[in-house]
Write an enzyme that holds these catalytic residues in place. Structure first.
Site, mmCIF file in Angstrom:
data_model
loop_
_atom_site.group_PDB
_atom_site.id
_atom_site.type_symbol
_atom_site.label_atom_id
_atom_site.label_comp_id
_atom_site.label_asym_id
_atom_site.label_seq_id
_atom_site.Cartn_x
_atom_site.Cartn_y
_atom_site.Cartn_z
ATOM 1 N N TYR A 168 -6.844 -0.177 -25.546
ATOM 2 C CA TYR A 168 -6.198 -1.453 -25.778
ATOM 3 C C TYR A 168 -7.274 -2.425 -26.229
ATOM 4 O O TYR A 168 -8.256 -2.637 -25.531
ATOM 5 C CB TYR A 168 -5.485 -2.015 -24.532
ATOM 6 C CG TYR A 168 -4.873 -3.341 -24.918
ATOM 7 C CD1 TYR A 168 -3.637 -3.376 -25.563
ATOM 8 C CD2 TYR A 168 -5.583 -4.522 -24.793
ATOM 9 C CE1 TYR A 168 -3.110 -4.568 -26.030
ATOM 10 C CE2 TYR A 168 -5.061 -5.725 -25.266
ATOM 11 C CZ TYR A 168 -3.827 -5.733 -25.881
ATOM 12 O OH TYR A 168 -3.316 -6.914 -26.369
ATOM 13 N N GLU A 199 12.000 -8.186 -25.358
ATOM 14 C CA GLU A 199 11.158 -6.987 -25.462
ATOM 15 C C GLU A 199 11.541 -5.962 -24.397
ATOM 16 O O GLU A 199 11.548 -6.282 -23.209
ATOM 17 C CB GLU A 199 9.673 -7.359 -25.266
ATOM 18 C CG GLU A 199 9.146 -8.192 -26.394
ATOM 19 C CD GLU A 199 7.649 -8.452 -26.289
ATOM 20 O OE1 GLU A 199 6.944 -7.682 -25.596
ATOM 21 O OE2 GLU A 199 7.194 -9.430 -26.899
ATOM 22 N N ARG A 252 2.863 3.606 -24.344
ATOM 23 C CA ARG A 252 4.143 2.933 -24.156
ATOM 24 C C ARG A 252 4.479 2.206 -25.460
ATOM 25 O O ARG A 252 3.575 1.770 -26.185
ATOM 26 C CB ARG A 252 4.066 1.911 -23.020
ATOM 27 C CG ARG A 252 3.876 2.515 -21.677
ATOM 28 C CD ARG A 252 5.095 3.244 -21.167
ATOM 29 N NE ARG A 252 6.128 2.317 -20.714
ATOM 30 C CZ ARG A 252 7.338 2.709 -20.336
ATOM 31 N NH1 ARG A 252 7.667 3.993 -20.386
ATOM 32 N NH2 ARG A 252 8.221 1.831 -19.920
ATOM 33 N N ARG A 256 -7.715 -6.846 -14.049
ATOM 34 C CA ARG A 256 -7.757 -7.753 -15.193
ATOM 35 C C ARG A 256 -6.838 -8.963 -15.018
ATOM 36 O O ARG A 256 -6.800 -9.825 -15.860
ATOM 37 C CB ARG A 256 -7.359 -6.994 -16.458
ATOM 38 C CG ARG A 256 -8.346 -5.926 -16.870
ATOM 39 C CD ARG A 256 -8.116 -5.496 -18.297
ATOM 40 N NE ARG A 256 -6.880 -4.728 -18.418
ATOM 41 C CZ ARG A 256 -6.819 -3.410 -18.335
ATOM 42 N NH1 ARG A 256 -7.912 -2.719 -18.133
ATOM 43 N NH2 ARG A 256 -5.675 -2.785 -18.458
ATOM 44 N N ARG A 296 -5.803 -17.945 -10.010
ATOM 45 C CA ARG A 296 -6.645 -19.148 -10.112
ATOM 46 C C ARG A 296 -6.328 -20.124 -8.984
ATOM 47 O O ARG A 296 -5.155 -20.392 -8.724
ATOM 48 C CB ARG A 296 -6.406 -19.834 -11.451
ATOM 49 C CG ARG A 296 -6.791 -18.932 -12.610
ATOM 50 C CD ARG A 296 -6.533 -19.625 -13.921
ATOM 51 N NE ARG A 296 -6.713 -18.672 -15.012
ATOM 52 C CZ ARG A 296 -6.196 -18.811 -16.209
ATOM 53 N NH1 ARG A 296 -5.471 -19.873 -16.484
ATOM 54 N NH2 ARG A 296 -6.403 -17.905 -17.135
ATOM 55 N N ARG A 356 10.058 -9.445 -21.404
ATOM 56 C CA ARG A 356 9.786 -10.838 -21.728
ATOM 57 C C ARG A 356 10.582 -11.262 -22.962
ATOM 58 O O ARG A 356 11.083 -10.413 -23.709
ATOM 59 C CB ARG A 356 8.292 -11.081 -21.941
ATOM 60 C CG ARG A 356 7.666 -10.243 -23.026
ATOM 61 C CD ARG A 356 6.145 -10.483 -23.120
ATOM 62 N NE ARG A 356 5.609 -9.829 -24.305
ATOM 63 C CZ ARG A 356 4.352 -9.917 -24.714
ATOM 64 N NH1 ARG A 356 3.472 -10.608 -24.029
ATOM 65 N NH2 ARG A 356 3.947 -9.293 -25.804
ATOM 66 N N ASP A 392 -7.943 -6.317 -28.120
ATOM 67 C CA ASP A 392 -7.445 -7.545 -28.725
ATOM 68 C C ASP A 392 -8.002 -7.665 -30.142
ATOM 69 O O ASP A 392 -8.940 -6.960 -30.522
ATOM 70 C CB ASP A 392 -7.893 -8.755 -27.883
ATOM 71 C CG ASP A 392 -6.875 -9.084 -26.793
ATOM 72 O OD1 ASP A 392 -5.706 -8.692 -26.933
ATOM 73 O OD2 ASP A 392 -7.265 -9.732 -25.801
HETATM 74 C C1 LIG Z 1 2.697 -6.348 -28.159
HETATM 75 C C2 LIG Z 1 1.258 -6.629 -28.483
HETATM 76 C C3 LIG Z 1 0.791 -7.921 -28.400
HETATM 77 C C4 LIG Z 1 -0.536 -8.203 -28.714
HETATM 78 N N1 LIG Z 1 -0.963 -9.485 -28.603
HETATM 79 C C5 LIG Z 1 -2.239 -9.786 -28.893
HETATM 80 C C6 LIG Z 1 -2.707 -11.122 -28.755
HETATM 81 O O1 LIG Z 1 -1.971 -12.028 -28.349
HETATM 82 N N2 LIG Z 1 -4.003 -11.380 -29.060
HETATM 83 C C7 LIG Z 1 -4.854 -10.399 -29.492
HETATM 84 O O2 LIG Z 1 -6.016 -10.696 -29.784
HETATM 85 N N3 LIG Z 1 -4.429 -9.119 -29.656
HETATM 86 C C8 LIG Z 1 -3.153 -8.788 -29.361
HETATM 87 N N4 LIG Z 1 -2.714 -7.497 -29.510
HETATM 88 C C9 LIG Z 1 -3.648 -6.471 -30.039
HETATM 89 C C10 LIG Z 1 -3.630 -6.366 -31.593
HETATM 90 O O3 LIG Z 1 -2.337 -6.013 -32.018
HETATM 91 C C11 LIG Z 1 -4.665 -5.307 -32.037
HETATM 92 O O4 LIG Z 1 -5.949 -5.732 -31.626
HETATM 93 C C12 LIG Z 1 -4.725 -5.065 -33.543
HETATM 94 O O5 LIG Z 1 -3.458 -4.834 -34.098
HETATM 95 C C13 LIG Z 1 -5.619 -3.848 -33.829
HETATM 96 O O6 LIG Z 1 -5.852 -3.728 -35.220
HETATM 97 P P1 LIG Z 1 -6.170 -2.305 -35.866
HETATM 98 O O7 LIG Z 1 -6.443 -2.546 -37.298
HETATM 99 O O8 LIG Z 1 -7.178 -1.579 -35.073
HETATM 100 O O9 LIG Z 1 -4.809 -1.456 -35.682
HETATM 101 P P2 LIG Z 1 -3.380 -1.676 -36.330
HETATM 102 O O10 LIG Z 1 -3.062 -3.120 -36.416
HETATM 103 O O11 LIG Z 1 -2.448 -0.802 -35.579
HETATM 104 O O12 LIG Z 1 -3.526 -1.109 -37.818
HETATM 105 C C14 LIG Z 1 -3.554 0.278 -38.116
HETATM 106 C C15 LIG Z 1 -2.834 0.505 -39.439
HETATM 107 O O13 LIG Z 1 -3.005 1.881 -39.828
HETATM 108 C C16 LIG Z 1 -1.824 2.316 -40.473
HETATM 109 N N5 LIG Z 1 -1.784 3.778 -40.408
HETATM 110 C C17 LIG Z 1 -1.813 4.535 -39.299
HETATM 111 N N6 LIG Z 1 -1.764 5.854 -39.638
HETATM 112 C C18 LIG Z 1 -1.706 5.905 -40.990
HETATM 113 C C19 LIG Z 1 -1.641 6.986 -41.942
HETATM 114 N N7 LIG Z 1 -1.646 8.268 -41.567
HETATM 115 N N8 LIG Z 1 -1.581 6.655 -43.269
HETATM 116 C C20 LIG Z 1 -1.585 5.381 -43.663
HETATM 117 N N9 LIG Z 1 -1.643 4.319 -42.808
HETATM 118 C C21 LIG Z 1 -1.714 4.584 -41.493
HETATM 119 C C22 LIG Z 1 -0.723 1.639 -39.668
HETATM 120 O O14 LIG Z 1 0.471 1.550 -40.446
HETATM 121 C C23 LIG Z 1 -1.331 0.257 -39.379
HETATM 122 O O15 LIG Z 1 -0.951 -0.692 -40.348
HETATM 123 C C24 LIG Z 1 -1.414 -7.173 -29.149
HETATM 124 C C25 LIG Z 1 -0.934 -5.863 -29.219
HETATM 125 C C26 LIG Z 1 0.375 -5.581 -28.858
HETATM 126 C C27 LIG Z 1 0.837 -4.152 -28.874
#
Ligand SMILES: Cc1cc2nc3c(=O)[nH]c(=O)nc-3n(C[C@H](O)[C@H](O)[C@H](O)COP(=O)(O)OP(=O)(O)OC[C@H]3O[C@@H](n4cnc5c(N)ncnc54)[C@H](O)[C@@H]3O)c2cc1C
Length: 387
Positions: A350, A302, A251, A174, A178, A281, A352
């Site tokens: 993982y 981080e 992680r 991934r 370039r 970073r 986005d």
């Molecule tokens: C460091 C980092 C950087 C990133 N950077 C990018 C980026 O630059 N661009 C990009 O497009 N994506 C990025 N991502 C990915 C992005 O964070 C995810 O795509 C997104 O958060 C996923 O959304 P989600 O709703 O599936 O999960 P989440 O955002 O994790 O939401 C799940 C929610 O469920 C809640 N929950 C879990 N269990 C329970 C429970 N038992 N009871 C009640 N609530 C609960 C949690 O509190 C949370 O609020 C990054 C991820 C990381 C880790």
């Protein structure tokens, strides 16, 4: 009578799903989240001390190649164009990432053109590795020892907490190299940052009398909720089943906050590739909103480490042992009635933001059609690529 649904998790998965379900079905929805805020891991808010919009769970840049996803998020709030340019610090020198013609020329002190650079990199590659099976061999076969040691070895070891040769080769596939001077980290045609942050996007998505958000409310495995026709769960899959088949490996990241006057590093993201630097970073958040002016700056170092039961799960490891456990959980989930699982945690991938939004949009439509016609309700969105 209107149907009643419960959505566990107020991240993008839960909020997009709620937004779409009320448009396609006669229903009311409760969303619960155990955290004190909306937005999941994309949560943003203004830093009290500096006024800067902070991405609390790490920097997030919205990027997609699908116009419909871009139009969808832009229908709620204003996004402004943002080009993410990442820098890498190696041996006290600064280089652009991803590796491009500038990186290659600067690192080796050359002035190669694209064709010459391809030939040069090929001369560095280890051609004795015909079928790379791990990250290290994949890198050596592709870019050779020097670039691998400088840009990947230390960073990867810190990020994943193991020797890169213990990681699958698929991780490096991934990472692009370039042969031009393009250092735009996200080459998707639609890239931007919401002016008032990501939490504001999700607040708008669920702004309806048919949707109620309950914060600080945790869903406990095994809880009975007979008042709901269906429950959508976006939390960790292993937690839902009380770890009966074991824990899925993740992680996690710890952030060290720092504030000072002016500009700390002159850019939004600096990667530290040397193994001797303990953090991976530094992100300096005011550079994500270049249209704003702030006298102070806030930046975060981080630190990547293994997840303990009290840590936030960030990056799924997806090692072979994890995939075997995932398979068992998915089989068990398919035997339940009245539950669906989606999002990055419940599908253990993982993803986005544009991926989870896309998947939630499609899942809502599939679910609504099945619900209306009395067909079996979908359990997971990713049926084919199940593991
Ligand atoms: C460091 C980092 C950087 C990133 N950077 C990018 C980026 O630059 N661009 C990009 O497009 N994506 C990025 N991502 C990915 C992005 O964070 C995810 O795509 C997104 O958060 C996923 O959304 P989600 O709703 O599936 O999960 P989440 O955002 O994790 O939401 C799940 C929610 O469920 C809640 N929950 C879990 N269990 C329970 C429970 N038992 N009871 C009640 N609530 C609960 C949690 O509190 C949370 O609020 C990054 C991820 C990381 C880790």
């Amino acid at each position: 009578m209107a149907a009643k649904f419960l959505i566990v998790g107020a991240g993008f998965s839960g909020c997009v799903l709620a937004n779409r379900l009320i448009k396609q079905l006669d229903c009311t929805i409760d969303i619960i989240d155990e955290r004190s805020h909306i937005g999941g891991n994309c949560h943003t808010s203004r830093d009290e001390e500096t006024g800067i919009m902070v991405h609390h769970y790490g920097p997030h840049i919205f990027n997609t190649d699908k116009k419909e996803i871009w139009d969808f998020v832009n229908s709620f709030v204003e996004f402004r164009p943002y080009v993410h340019r990442v820098k890498a610090r190696v041996d006290d020198k600064i280089f652009p990432l991803p590796i491009n013609l500038m990186t290659i020329n600067q690192y080796f002190g050359k002035a190669l053109d694209p064709k010459q650079a391809k030939i040069f990199l090929s001369s560095l590659a280890d051609h004795s590795i015909l079928h790379p099976t791990n990250f290290e061999d994949q890198a050596l076969a592709f870019i050779g020892k020097d670039l691998y040691r400088a840009f990947f070895y230390g960073y990867t070891k810190k990020q994943w907490g193991c020797e890169p040769r213990e990681l699958p080769a698929s991780i490096l596939k991934r990472i692009p190299v370039r042969f031009n001077y393009d250092d735009n980290y996200h080459p998707h045609p639609y890239t931007g940052i919401p002016v008032e942050g990501y939490s504001a996007v999700m607040e708008k998505m669920i702004d309806s009398p048919a949707i109620k958000l309950h914060l600080n409310r945790k869903f406990f495995p095994g809880e009975q909720h007979e008042e709901y026709n269906h429950i959508f769960y976006t939390g960790p899959l292993d937690t839902f089943f009380q770890f009966c088949f074991g824990r899925l490996g993740y992680r996690t990241v710890t952030f060290e906050r720092n504030v000072q006057d002016g500009d700390f590093q002159g850019t939004a993201q600096m990667n530290f590739c040397d193994e001797t630097v303990p953090y991976t970073r530094i992100s300096e958040h005011k550079h994500f909103t270049p249209w704003e002016k702030h006298d102070k700056t806030v930046y975060f170092k981080e630190y990547s480490h293994e997840t303990t039961p009290s840590d936030e799960p960030y990056y799924p490891k997806r090692l072979d042992a994890d995939k075997r456990i995932l398979f068992d959980y998915r089989k068990k989930a398919a035997t339940l009635n009245g539950f669906s699982f989606l999002g990055r945690l419940a599908t253990y991938r993982y993803m986005d933001m544009h991926n989870v939004i896309d998947e939630a949009l499609h899942f809502a439509t599939t679910f609504a059609q099945a619900f209306k016609t009395g067909k079996p309700l979908p359990v997971f969105p990713n049926i084919e690529d199940s593991i």
